[in-house]
Structure formats: C-alpha cells, structure tokens
Design an enzyme around this catalytic site. Structure first.
Site, mmCIF file in Angstrom:
data_model
loop_
_atom_site.group_PDB
_atom_site.id
_atom_site.type_symbol
_atom_site.label_atom_id
_atom_site.label_comp_id
_atom_site.label_asym_id
_atom_site.label_seq_id
_atom_site.Cartn_x
_atom_site.Cartn_y
_atom_site.Cartn_z
ATOM 1 N N HIS A 50 0.833 -1.224 0.000
ATOM 2 C CA HIS A 50 0.000 0.000 0.000
ATOM 3 C C HIS A 50 0.852 1.253 0.000
ATOM 4 O O HIS A 50 0.925 1.939 0.999
ATOM 5 C CB HIS A 50 -0.897 -0.008 1.232
ATOM 6 C CG HIS A 50 -2.069 0.928 1.146
ATOM 7 N ND1 HIS A 50 -2.027 2.243 1.572
ATOM 8 C CD2 HIS A 50 -3.328 0.731 0.700
ATOM 9 C CE1 HIS A 50 -3.201 2.807 1.405
ATOM 10 N NE2 HIS A 50 -4.014 1.914 0.877
ATOM 11 N N ILE A 56 1.774 4.824 1.348
ATOM 12 C CA ILE A 56 0.757 5.616 2.043
ATOM 13 C C ILE A 56 0.188 4.755 3.174
ATOM 14 O O ILE A 56 -0.184 3.606 2.956
ATOM 15 C CB ILE A 56 -0.410 5.999 1.087
ATOM 16 C CG1 ILE A 56 0.081 6.776 -0.116
ATOM 17 C CG2 ILE A 56 -1.504 6.747 1.836
ATOM 18 C CD1 ILE A 56 0.550 8.164 0.175
ATOM 19 N N GLY A 59 -5.868 4.630 5.537
ATOM 20 C CA GLY A 59 -6.717 5.443 6.388
ATOM 21 C C GLY A 59 -7.343 4.655 7.522
ATOM 22 O O GLY A 59 -7.472 5.151 8.644
ATOM 23 N N VAL A 60 -7.719 3.420 7.255
ATOM 24 C CA VAL A 60 -8.332 2.601 8.292
ATOM 25 C C VAL A 60 -7.351 2.363 9.437
ATOM 26 O O VAL A 60 -7.760 2.252 10.602
ATOM 27 C CB VAL A 60 -8.868 1.271 7.702
ATOM 28 C CG1 VAL A 60 -7.737 0.366 7.236
ATOM 29 C CG2 VAL A 60 -9.771 0.572 8.677
ATOM 30 N N GLU A 64 -7.640 3.314 13.329
ATOM 31 C CA GLU A 64 -7.310 2.339 14.375
ATOM 32 C C GLU A 64 -6.335 2.919 15.390
ATOM 33 O O GLU A 64 -6.485 2.700 16.592
ATOM 34 C CB GLU A 64 -6.728 1.060 13.756
ATOM 35 C CG GLU A 64 -6.232 0.043 14.765
ATOM 36 C CD GLU A 64 -7.297 -0.533 15.694
ATOM 37 O OE1 GLU A 64 -6.912 -0.976 16.805
ATOM 38 O OE2 GLU A 64 -8.486 -0.546 15.330
#
Length: 147
Positions: A50, A56, A59-60, A64
């Site tokens: 990723h 990057i 976002g998840v 978290e």
C-alpha cells in the site's frame, strides 16, 4: 499531565506488533483527553502492498491508531489495565475525513478528547495531524465489555 512510554501503553492495550499503532503517549488528562505519537517508518508491514511505489498509510489504520489512543485514555481513566476478562470494542465511526496522506517518515500526532459517556458507550472527537496539518479526523464510539 501524564505521559506513557511503550511499556506502559502495553499495560492498557492488548495489541502487539504489527498491530500496536502507538509509540508514546505525550499527554494524558484522565477523563478528558490524550495526545499520542505514532512514528510511521518505511518498515511498516502495510507499505509492502500500500503502495510499493508510493507508500501511504491506510486510512483505516490511522482510524485504528486513534481508537487505540482512545482505549488508552479510557482504560487509564477507569483505572483498568489490560485484562483477559474484558475487551475494548470499537462500535462506531462518524464524520470520518481523510485530508492528507500519511507517508513513511511522518510523525503522526493523535489527539482524542472524550465528548461523553452514556450507558457504557464512550464518544470521542479524534484528530490525527502531521506537522500541524490535519490528516484524519472522526468521531469514534467505543465500549468496554466483559468476555
């Protein structure tokens, strides 16, 4: 103001490598707010996919990390350390916005404030910044439940 090192954080959170997403608690006001730090390095396992050509942080995982900061704040405020008889559940996310990519080498500052606690559900305002710029913000909801 209270600060916590990684060993103290691990007394509150069940997470371990590669899913422990806090490195240090910079400030903690029990019952009110927390400011924590996540150093984002190129060695993070998620960067392999990723994305290899432009790493990057997903976002998840930023969400978290904010939830882990919220858990640390709540459990510390309640006077509870990590336990095998209860678990801290993430139960909701509202108004999540991703405003700036987080990349390898960034220092992610995680600010979480308790908005309210009703019937065992805690609601927080959460914001992740890099160099003073908002990367992610959301309202989070969590609960602590016996197993």
């Amino acid at each position: 103001m209270i600060s916590l090192d990684i060993h103290q954080i691990m007394r509150y959170l069940p997470h371990r490598y590669p899913f422990l997403l806090l490195d240090r608690v910079l400030e903690l006001e029990p019952g009110k707010r927390i400011r924590a730090l996540k150093n984002v390095t190129i060695n993070e396992p998620f960067f392999q996919g990723h994305f290899p050509h432009h790493p990057i942080m997903p976002g998840v995982l930023i969400i978290e990390a904010l939830a882990q900061a919220a858990a640390t704040l709540t459990l510390h405020s309640m006077g509870h350390e990590r336990s095998d008889s209860s678990v801290y559940y993430f139960v909701g996310i509202d108004a999540a916005r991703f405003k700036k990519p987080v990349t390898a080498g960034d220092q992610l500052i995680l600010d979480v404030e308790i908005l309210r606690q009703v019937k065992g559900i805690w609601k927080y305002a959460a914001r992740a910044t890099v160099n003073g710029q908002v990367a992610t913000e959301a309202e989070l909801m969590c609960t602590v439940r016996a197993l």
